[in-house]
Write a protein that holds these residues in place. Structure first.
Motif, PDB file in Angstrom:
ATOM      1  N   THR A 148      32.216  11.460   0.973  1.00 17.78           N
ATOM      2  CA  THR A 148      32.088  12.422   2.066  1.00 17.78           C
ATOM      3  C   THR A 148      32.997  13.600   1.746  1.00 17.78           C
ATOM      4  O   THR A 148      34.219  13.436   1.629  1.00 17.78           O
ATOM      5  N   HIS A 149      32.383  14.770   1.590  1.00 13.17           N
ATOM      6  CA  HIS A 149      33.132  15.956   1.167  1.00 13.17           C
ATOM      7  C   HIS A 149      32.939  17.077   2.186  1.00 13.17           C
ATOM      8  O   HIS A 149      31.832  17.574   2.365  1.00 13.17           O
ATOM      9  N   PRO A 150      34.025  17.483   2.875  1.00 14.03           N
ATOM     10  CA  PRO A 150      33.923  18.612   3.809  1.00 14.03           C
ATOM     11  C   PRO A 150      34.329  19.917   3.139  1.00 14.03           C
ATOM     12  O   PRO A 150      35.009  19.926   2.101  1.00 14.03           O
ATOM     13  N   GLY A 151      33.949  21.020   3.735  1.00 14.13           N
ATOM     14  CA  GLY A 151      34.342  22.312   3.199  1.00 14.13           C
ATOM     15  C   GLY A 151      34.090  23.424   4.199  1.00 14.13           C
ATOM     16  O   GLY A 151      33.403  23.231   5.214  1.00 14.13           O
ATOM     17  N   GLN A 152      34.635  24.594   3.925  1.00 10.35           N
ATOM     18  CA  GLN A 152      34.466  25.739   4.807  1.00 10.35           C
ATOM     19  C   GLN A 152      34.484  27.018   3.982  1.00 10.35           C
ATOM     20  O   GLN A 152      35.321  27.200   3.094  1.00 10.35           O
ATOM     21  N   ILE A 153      33.526  27.897   4.286  1.00 15.01           N
ATOM     22  CA  ILE A 153      33.439  29.208   3.656  1.00 15.01           C
ATOM     23  C   ILE A 153      33.311  30.219   4.787  1.00 15.01           C
ATOM     24  O   ILE A 153      32.225  30.407   5.359  1.00 15.01           O
ATOM     25  N   GLY A 154      34.396  30.857   5.150  1.00 14.51           N
ATOM     26  CA  GLY A 154      34.377  31.794   6.258  1.00 14.51           C
ATOM     27  C   GLY A 154      33.979  31.100   7.556  1.00 14.51           C
ATOM     28  O   GLY A 154      34.600  30.117   7.975  1.00 14.51           O
ATOM     29  N   ALA A 155      32.923  31.591   8.190  1.00 15.13           N
ATOM     30  CA  ALA A 155      32.448  31.027   9.458  1.00 15.13           C
ATOM     31  C   ALA A 155      31.528  29.834   9.245  1.00 15.13           C
ATOM     32  O   ALA A 155      31.068  29.235  10.223  1.00 15.13           O
ATOM     33  N   LEU A 156      31.264  29.502   7.987  1.00 11.90           N
ATOM     34  CA  LEU A 156      30.383  28.380   7.664  1.00 11.90           C
ATOM     35  C   LEU A 156      31.215  27.155   7.308  1.00 11.90           C
ATOM     36  O   LEU A 156      32.041  27.200   6.395  1.00 11.90           O
ATOM     37  N   SER A 157      31.001  26.085   8.024  1.00 12.66           N
ATOM     38  CA  SER A 157      31.629  24.810   7.683  1.00 12.66           C
ATOM     39  C   SER A 157      30.524  23.811   7.360  1.00 12.66           C
ATOM     40  O   SER A 157      29.432  23.860   7.938  1.00 12.66           O
ATOM     41  N   TYR A 158      30.825  22.877   6.450  1.00 11.36           N
ATOM     42  CA  TYR A 158      29.779  21.952   6.008  1.00 11.36           C
ATOM     43  C   TYR A 158      30.404  20.608   5.649  1.00 11.36           C
ATOM     44  O   TYR A 158      31.626  20.479   5.486  1.00 11.36           O
ATOM     45  N   GLN A 159      29.565  19.624   5.513  1.00  9.86           N
ATOM     46  CA  GLN A 159      29.986  18.308   5.049  1.00  9.86           C
ATOM     47  C   GLN A 159      28.844  17.677   4.273  1.00  9.86           C
ATOM     48  O   GLN A 159      27.698  17.673   4.735  1.00  9.86           O
ATOM     49  N   LEU A 160      29.165  17.149   3.112  1.00 10.64           N
ATOM     50  CA  LEU A 160      28.187  16.494   2.258  1.00 10.64           C
ATOM     51  C   LEU A 160      28.517  15.014   2.201  1.00 10.64           C
ATOM     52  O   LEU A 160      29.642  14.638   1.846  1.00 10.64           O
ATOM     53  N   SER A 161      27.560  14.165   2.548  1.00 12.49           N
ATOM     54  CA  SER A 161      27.761  12.713   2.541  1.00 12.49           C
ATOM     55  C   SER A 161      26.649  12.059   1.743  1.00 12.49           C
ATOM     56  O   SER A 161      25.475  12.419   1.881  1.00 12.49           O
ATOM     57  N   ALA A 162      27.025  11.083   0.913  1.00 13.39           N
ATOM     58  CA  ALA A 162      26.039  10.370   0.107  1.00 13.39           C
ATOM     59  C   ALA A 162      26.488   8.928  -0.076  1.00 13.39           C
ATOM     60  O   ALA A 162      27.686   8.642  -0.198  1.00 13.39           O
ATOM     61  N   THR A 163      25.531   8.009  -0.098  1.00 16.02           N
ATOM     62  CA  THR A 163      25.790   6.592  -0.324  1.00 16.02           C
ATOM     63  C   THR A 163      24.720   6.030  -1.245  1.00 16.02           C
ATOM     64  O   THR A 163      23.529   6.314  -1.062  1.00 16.02           O
TER      65      THR A 163
END
Length: 738
Positions: free
Chosen positions: A197-212
């Motif tokens: 699970t990898h979170p991140g933020q670029i300016g006003a954009l926040s995201y999270q990538l999850s994989a199993t």
């Protein structure tokens, strides 16, 4: 009327039943779970939650305490406690929740002992795709589990027993990348899995990538005894069957999400869920028959399946002015399931006598929208109205052949089914005084199902009004004590497989192993319910609670077994029917606290336990044991966690128990289920705040699991008793934060 369903030692339940008898004279309707204003995480917050300004996010216990609706929240701390590899292992420890089937294999999820559509399962507040099973969902993908004991208006009121909402990982929860690697061993079979699970933020954009990614290997060993007796009392059938099978499945799950916050305060989000699972099962069967002509002596079979699902949800939050907000979602999804089974049956000399082939191809597509307009009507007063629309379509082709000959009339034909669900709701949540909070809701929901088969078109329509009243009274002078009360109307709509479905053919057709078919004339079950609870909150997230509930259900759906003419002669067929009225009631007790709450110098032990007792009666079925289908009489859990003082080590475990019970399903059928005990233990070693290793052992008792089925008519009776082996599994799990 209800008082006969409750035993004498429960005066509170009897008092509730007396009130309940008067309320059930009105029309039964569907309940409504309270709506949710937005939370700090950007996800829909529960409108049943008291309107209170706080600094930071509320804990799970605070959310439960401040919710006007009877809601429990279980976040990552609870989900990570035992390091479970399946959602079913997590749910079985929650108050009032039971899992059908043998330990360690998952099964039907039931609140208050009621499954098969009585318990509403949601994924991010929406219905999961058809064919989707929570057993295939990795716990690492889950952010929290919300359990509603009574329905609320924002969600569908198809929740007679309650609602379990599985909320997937959200972008705001963490700032570090999490990696989990594990391996489970059962009977020498390894079951590795890995998730990130990898979170991140670029300016006003926040995201999270999850994989199993995962791979499961399971072995099943069953022994079944079938006994048939004719009307004269003579034994005409005596069989013993040993089945041994191994199943291997592998899959991948992806759950990315992203949120963009505009300067004007608007928020737009995208959340996707993708899953692909491939599985294969190989099995052997040996039949020993001492009375009657055996259909085969040995059999080998194999089956393979492929299941894929994709879902994309777009959300928009907009504030028109202070105190007014719109939350809207648009969801689209599709899933596809292919399965093939080949079974070769031979006689005692090894000659092939039957080649059974079953092939099914099913595709589902859906598009839907839901939303809510929330309006503040003053301090502690929130009014909301909203909609819920869903269109879905199923295409299915099924071929069932016995030595090349079709086993049912429509074999090879395509079934096309369409379902349209429309709903609208309004709700008012009001903190009337510091002592009183109330929630009132009204939901209308209509469902239309239509299909086309070789036999012609089939249509079924139903609609339900669902008024709801829930209230919380905070005891004066006792800020930690409060009483909950609810009067709700809910319903259970027939599932698509109960309305229109291609037959499921039994390879060993008999009264205890019939073919299954649908019934397009089914009506929805309607329920009126009462809930009463007392809660006492302790420090450090502790709670003591007692809950009493009752439900009156009309147009109860039950399956009945009869001998019907088929394409190759008479066959035993199970068909659903509306049969009448039922009542269920129960008592649920829960305790969760740190031992130091009671003893100042006690070890650092967290203790948790819950106990539930259920009663039910189906009026149209003769007793004794004329209970709701597969509802146990009671269930209990006990567990503890011990954090050692001088070592970074936590030890803990839990014991889950459901005793044996029997149910008289109808005039001719009776089922029995054996005692079920599951002991799980774990140890957690924290190397540092960023790394820990967990070792767990599940189902340490691993006793055999018993189930029985008996059908008796005036001319013939047959019983089938199965003993299934269960296994202990050992898991080691490494968890890292980067």
């Amino acid at each position: 009327m209800l008082k006969h369903a409750l035993p004498a030692p429960l005066p509170l339940a009897i008092l509730l039943s007396t009130l309940y008898g008067a309320l059930t004279l009105g029309p039964a309707m569907a309940q409504t779970p309270p709506a949710q204003p937005g939370g700090t995480d950007g996800a829909p917050a529960d409108a049943s939650q008291r309107v209170t300004i706080t600094s930071g996010r509320q804990s799970d216990t605070e959310q439960r305490r401040n919710s006007t609706a009877a809601k429990m929240v279980f976040g990552r701390e609870e989900l990570d406690r035992q390091g479970d590899s399946t959602v079913a292992d997590i749910l079985k420890r929650l108050p009032g929740v039971t899992i059908s089937g043998r330990p360690g294999r998952g099964g039907d999820i039931r609140m208050r002992g009621l499954g098969n559509g009585y318990t509403q399962i949601l994924l991010n507040g929406e219905r999961p795709p058809r064919g989707f099973s929570l057993d295939t969902l990795s716990p690492d993908q889950i952010e929290r589990i919300e359990v509603f004991r009574a329905p609320t208006a924002e969600f569908s009121t198809q929740a007679i027993a309650g609602t379990i909402n599985i909320v997937l990982r959200e972008e705001f929860r963490q700032k570090q990348t999490q990696i989990r690697v594990s391996d489970s061993i059962e009977q020498g079979n390894h079951q590795p899995s890995a998730s990130i699970t990898h979170p991140g933020q670029i300016g006003a954009l926040s995201y999270q990538l999850s994989a199993t990614v995962f791979e499961h290997r399971h072995r099943s060993e069953d022994a079944t005894d079938n006994l048939g007796i004719n009307g004269s009392g003579a034994t005409v059938l005596a069989q013993h069957i040993d089945d041994d099978s191994t199943r291997r499945s592998k899959g991948i799950q992806l759950a990315p999400n992203a949120t963009y916050r505009f300067g004007n305060g608007d928020t737009v989000g995208l959340q996707a869920f993708l899953m692909q699972i491939e599985s294969r099962t190989d099995g052997d069967s040996v039949l020993t028959q001492t009375v009657g002509t055996p259909p085969y002596a040995t059999a080998k079979w194999n089956s393979s399946s492929s299941f894929s699902v994709g879902r994309l949800t777009a959300s928009w939050q907009h504030r028109f002015q202070p105190g007014m907000r719109l939350d809207a979602k648009l969801t689209t999804g599709a899933n596809h399931n292919d399965s093939d089974t080949l079974r070769l049956q031979r006689d005692a000399g090894g000659t092939l006598v039957n080649t059974l082939v079953d092939t099914s191809n099913t595709s589902d597509r859906n598009v839907g929208s839901n939303g809510k307009l929330s309006i503040s009507a003053g301090d502690g007063h929130l009014i909301a109205t909203g909609w819920d629309i869903d269109w879905s379509r199923r295409e299915q082709t099924r071929v069932s052949l016995d030595n090349g000959q079709p086993q049912f009339f429509d074999s090879g034909e395509s079934l096309s089914a369409r379902t349209r669900r429309l709903a609208a709701f309004v709700q008012d949540e009001w903190e009337i005084t510091p002592q009183w909070s109330a929630y009132m809701g009204l939901r209308w929901e209509g469902i239309q199902t239509s299909s086309s088969t070789a036999a012609g078109p089939i249509d079924n329509s139903s609609s339900v009004w669902s008024p709801i009243l829930q209230a919380v009274w905070r005891v004066p002078g006792k800020e930690k004590d409060q009483v909950r009360f609810g009067v709700t109307h809910s319903y259970r709509a027939p599932g698509l497989s109960d309305l229109v479905a291609l037959p499921v053919i039994s390879s060993l057709n008999s009264p205890t192993s019939p073919d299954r078919i649908g019934n397009p004339s089914l009506r929805p079950e309607l329920s009126t319910g009462l809930d009463l609870a007392y809660e006492h909150y302790l420090g450090n997230g502790g709670i003591l609670s007692a809950n009493v509930f009752a439900r009156s259900i009309r147009d109860l759906i039950r399956r009945r077994i009869a001998l019907e003419d088929g394409i190759n002669g008479p066959r035993w067929v199970s068909r659903p029917l509306n049969i009448g009225h039922a009542i269920t009631s129960g008592l649920e007790l829960e305790a969760k606290f740190a031992l130091r709450e009671l003893l100042q110098d006690a070890p650092n032990i967290d203790f948790r336990t819950n106990y539930s007792r259920f009663w039910s009666r189906v009026d149209e079925v003769p007793g004794p044991d004329n209970r709701l289908d597969q509802q146990p009489k009671q269930t209990a859990n006990v567990g503890l966690d011990y954090r050692l003082a001088r070592l970074p080590l936590t030890l803990g475990g839990s014991l889950n128990w459901t005793p044996a019970y029997e149910v008289q399903v109808n005039e001719t059928q009776r089922i029995s289920t054996g005692n079920k005990r599951q002991l799980d233990l774990y140890g957690l070693w924290r190397f540092n705040p960023l790394a820990q290793v967990r070792i767990s052992a599940n189902n340490l008792i691993n006793s055999n699991y018993f189930s029985g089925n008996a059908v008796s008519t005036s001319s013939y009776s047959q019983s089938s008793n199965t003993t299934a082996r269960t296994y202990t599994s050992l898991t080691i799990r490494l968890e890292l934060k980067i």
